[in-house]
Design an enzyme around this catalytic site. Structure first.
Site, PDB file in Angstrom:
ATOM      1  CG  ASN A 212      19.099  47.132  72.795  1.00 27.28           C
ATOM      2  OD1 ASN A 212      20.012  46.399  73.141  1.00 27.28           O
ATOM      3  ND2 ASN A 212      17.849  46.930  73.162  1.00 27.28           N
TER       4      ASN A 212
ATOM      5  CG  HIS B 125      15.376  44.556  77.420  1.00 23.50           C
ATOM      6  ND1 HIS B 125      14.336  44.736  76.541  1.00 23.50           N
ATOM      7  CD2 HIS B 125      14.845  43.875  78.464  1.00 23.50           C
ATOM      8  CE1 HIS B 125      13.224  44.190  77.030  1.00 23.50           C
ATOM      9  NE2 HIS B 125      13.522  43.656  78.196  1.00 23.50           N
TER      10      HIS B 125
ATOM     11  CG  HIS C  88      20.823  39.912  76.152  1.00 26.23           C
ATOM     12  ND1 HIS C  88      20.130  40.565  77.126  1.00 26.23           N
ATOM     13  CD2 HIS C  88      19.908  39.368  75.316  1.00 26.23           C
ATOM     14  CE1 HIS C  88      18.838  40.427  76.880  1.00 26.23           C
ATOM     15  NE2 HIS C  88      18.662  39.697  75.807  1.00 26.23           N
TER      16      HIS C  88
ATOM     17  CD  GLU D 266      14.475  48.512  75.652  1.00 23.88           C
ATOM     18  OE1 GLU D 266      14.386  49.277  74.700  1.00 23.88           O
ATOM     19  OE2 GLU D 266      14.641  47.282  75.527  1.00 23.88           O
TER      20      GLU D 266
ATOM     21  CB  THR E 232      13.082  39.827  71.103  1.00 26.69           C
ATOM     22  OG1 THR E 232      13.227  41.252  71.097  1.00 26.69           O
ATOM     23  CG2 THR E 232      12.169  39.409  69.959  1.00 26.69           C
TER      24      THR E 232
ATOM     25  CG  HIS F 102      10.930  45.027  68.229  1.00 26.82           C
ATOM     26  ND1 HIS F 102      11.030  43.995  67.354  1.00 26.82           N
ATOM     27  CD2 HIS F 102      11.288  44.542  69.443  1.00 26.82           C
ATOM     28  CE1 HIS F 102      11.410  42.915  68.024  1.00 26.82           C
ATOM     29  NE2 HIS F 102      11.580  43.219  69.281  1.00 26.82           N
TER      30      HIS F 102
ATOM     31  CG  HIS G 291      18.645  42.001  65.341  1.00 24.09           C
ATOM     32  ND1 HIS G 291      19.256  40.928  65.962  1.00 24.09           N
ATOM     33  CD2 HIS G 291      18.432  41.634  64.068  1.00 24.09           C
ATOM     34  CE1 HIS G 291      19.399  39.957  65.076  1.00 24.09           C
ATOM     35  NE2 HIS G 291      18.899  40.353  63.926  1.00 24.09           N
TER      36      HIS G 291
END
Ligand code: PXP
Length: 238
Positions: free
Chosen positions: A7, A43, A50, A70, A101, A191, A215
């Site tokens: 991601n 996303h 972002h 996403e 998030t 996640h 992340h």
């Protein structure tokens, strides 16, 4: 085999902080693929804080592995973008406007008719579908009824409890994956997966097809370098 989809939202967050094109999100996507990742996830959120809609359109011709988009299909702008770009996969997430998030999966019963309608529209356009769900057997049964190709297990509770009680934290995920496999649903997960908790997750979740990680991976890259980091995540999945 479990594919690693990186991601790249955080790279866009850094770029947007200055308004120019550093770091270059498109170059980063190309490099991440070159370093061995088998997919790129984005996303886009309605406020484009972002990844921007423009980034997604550009990535369509750049990503040579699999592009996963996403987002929440309750936003028309998101649905239109996905139908225009036609990525390999769309992951439907029930996040609210302005949410920091994603923090919960779909209630697959309460949203069954809506999800069914959206999933069939995406599938009719040749786009594989995945829906974000908690590791909850009932929700996975509901997911089957929506017609989705895959589910994405929301792994925050696993990640949170990993250091103190990993044997207990993994149980709902192993059970959910076992049921999903029986029902013929493909399994993705994401996640807060990280270099610490990924290997154990992979070992205990049968049929895990893809993980989507942002992340922790981008944060690790600050210390370890992007190429090295991608390789390290890949080696956890072997
Ligand atoms: N899957 C979904 C649906 C997400 O919303 C996110 C975060 O954007 C991730 C996976 C990746 O989570 P993380 O950034 O914690 O690796």
């Amino acid at each position: 085999m479990t594919k690693l989809s990186v991601n790249i939202n955080k790279i866009a967050t850094l770029r947007n902080a200055r308004g120019g094109n550093i770091p270059d999100v498109i170059k980063a996507a190309r490099d991440i693929e070159r370093f061995g990742a088998q997919g790129i996830t984005v996303h886009p959120r309605p406020d484009e804080r972002h990844i921007t809609y423009r980034d997604v359109r550009e990535l369509k011709d750049v990503v040579k592995t699999e592009l996963n988009i996403e987002g929440n299909p309750k936003e028309k702008k998101f649905v239109d973008l996905v139908l225009e770009v036609k990525p390999h996969q769309v992951t439907l997430v029930p996040d609210a406007l302005g949410q920091l998030t994603s923090d919960h999966g779909w209630d697959t019963f309460a949203n069954k008719e809506f999800l069914k309608e959206m999933i069939s529209a995406f599938k009719a356009n040749g786009i594989r579908t995945s829906i974000f769900v908690n590791a909850d057997l009932k929700m996975i049964e509901g997911a089957k009824e929506t017609g989705t190709d895959r589910i994405e297990l929301y792994t925050e509770t696993y990640a949170k409890n990993f250091t103190t009680e990993k044997e207990k934290a993994i149980i709902p995920f192993t059970q959910s994956a076992t049921l999903a496999n029986e029902l013929g649903l493909g399994i993705n997960a994401g996640h807060d997966l990280s270099l610490n908790n990924l290997k154990y997750f992979k070992q205990h979740v049968p049929g895990l097809m893809e993980v989507s990680i942002g992340h922790a991976l981008i944060s690790d890259a600050l210390y370890l370098g992007l190429e090295n980091t991608v390789q390290m995540y890949l080696s956890q999945l072997k």
